[in-house]
Design an enzyme around this catalytic site. Sequence first.
Site, PDB file in Angstrom:
ATOM      1  N   CYS A  91      -4.814  -1.896  10.691  1.00 32.29           N
ATOM      2  CA  CYS A  91      -4.154  -3.182  10.947  1.00 32.29           C
ATOM      3  C   CYS A  91      -3.974  -3.474  12.434  1.00 32.29           C
ATOM      4  O   CYS A  91      -3.866  -4.634  12.832  1.00 32.29           O
ATOM      5  CB  CYS A  91      -2.790  -3.221  10.269  1.00 32.29           C
ATOM      6  SG  CYS A  91      -2.780  -2.635   8.575  1.00 32.29           S
ATOM      7  N   HIS A 343      -3.055 -11.924   6.626  1.00 33.95           N
ATOM      8  CA  HIS A 343      -3.215 -10.747   7.493  1.00 33.95           C
ATOM      9  C   HIS A 343      -4.660 -10.266   7.416  1.00 33.95           C
ATOM     10  O   HIS A 343      -4.957  -9.257   6.786  1.00 33.95           O
ATOM     11  CB  HIS A 343      -2.232  -9.668   7.027  1.00 33.95           C
ATOM     12  CG  HIS A 343      -2.334  -8.346   7.718  1.00 33.95           C
ATOM     13  ND1 HIS A 343      -2.878  -8.186   8.985  1.00 33.95           N
ATOM     14  CD2 HIS A 343      -1.951  -7.099   7.316  1.00 33.95           C
ATOM     15  CE1 HIS A 343      -2.831  -6.901   9.313  1.00 33.95           C
ATOM     16  NE2 HIS A 343      -2.281  -6.230   8.320  1.00 33.95           N
ATOM     17  N   CYS A 373       2.830  -2.844  11.998  1.00 32.46           N
ATOM     18  CA  CYS A 373       2.678  -1.564  11.308  1.00 32.46           C
ATOM     19  C   CYS A 373       1.200  -1.342  11.017  1.00 32.46           C
ATOM     20  O   CYS A 373       0.392  -2.270  11.060  1.00 32.46           O
ATOM     21  CB  CYS A 373       3.496  -1.543  10.022  1.00 32.46           C
ATOM     22  SG  CYS A 373       3.001  -2.756   8.785  1.00 32.46           S
TER      23      CYS A 373
END
Length: 387
Positions: A91, A343, A373
């Site tokens: 991520c 995302h 995160c």
Amino acid sequence: MEQVVIVDAIRTPMGRSKGGAFRNVRAEDLSAHLMRSLLARNPALEAAALDDIYWGCVQQTLEQGFNIARNAALLAEVPHSVPAVTVNRLCGSSMQALHDAARMIMTGDAQACLVGGVEHMGHVPMSHGVDFHPGLSRNVAKAAGMMGLTAEMLARMHGISREMQDAFAARSHARAWAATQSGAFKNEIIPTGGHDADGVLKQFNYDEVIRPETTMEALATLRPAFDPVSGTVTAGSSSALSDGAAAMLVMSESRARELGLKPRARVRSMAVVGCDPSIMGYGPVPASKLALKKAGLSASDIGVFEMNEAFAAQILPCIKDLGLMEQIDEKINLNGGAIALGHPLGCSGARISTTLLNLMERKDVQFGLATMCIGLGQGIATVFERV
């Protein structure tokens, strides 16, 4: 040591991954479009003067494989002499791309870099080809690889109720829609070609993922998505699946001023930290604290935060432990976040940084912090300072 500055930052609209605007557009094309756009917006910098391109992407296979950074650069007609590398910290990939470029500039090994990232989650699903080593279960919980269950764990540990999650999710959509309506995203979104519901080719200049009709009452009707028996995390309080790309022009301050390019912000500090994979969503807390320490600042010095909303159950514990619960509406994700915008894994670090820079300018604040995160237990953070 050279000062690292952000000269420009842009993104595509966020498209829905299931039958959305970019269903017929490849990840390389989204990336190349932004590379071309950054160079066109900053003609004082010749493309051949770029030292490197750092591009984040998580699922590096199919159209996103074989070094998508280089493939996109070739599509964008960046001179062949300019190298390009694809970066993967899950991520945090495109924020890691920024960190990699920043360090090159700090040490004098580069003067100008394009950084960014992309993820087409409609064409290359998050779970495509994933094959965890069975031996990992000796060291970490099996559920640590299931992001939704790690969010459930954080919610239980920190007393985050279903109602708190639904309220935060509704806020994300409301804020993102308000930003869209007011034109707050206009300075960061580059109109991008795609197809509407009827298959007609058009230019999109808005995020189609936002659901402005979202209410707490509607969210309350959704079933738990990951723990059907006692869970509180739903699809509505999780980040949306979307397709998109984001990009930044990063330079040494001396080279930017030499070319007459106005820096928008400096990279004040950077940090990456590991944490227990079972609570992977907690990574922004130690990462932010370390970045603040490196910058010689405290959380109270930061005027605006962009914290990636993987799950409402994940971001709320981070906000709580950074001592920001009373300042959510003044400082945190003022234009909504990933619950509303989605995302796209490899894109999000550059996306939240781009949004942060615009908010810092609009709010006229000196310092901003972007953090996220990272699956399997990491956190990444960057402190920016207005120039």
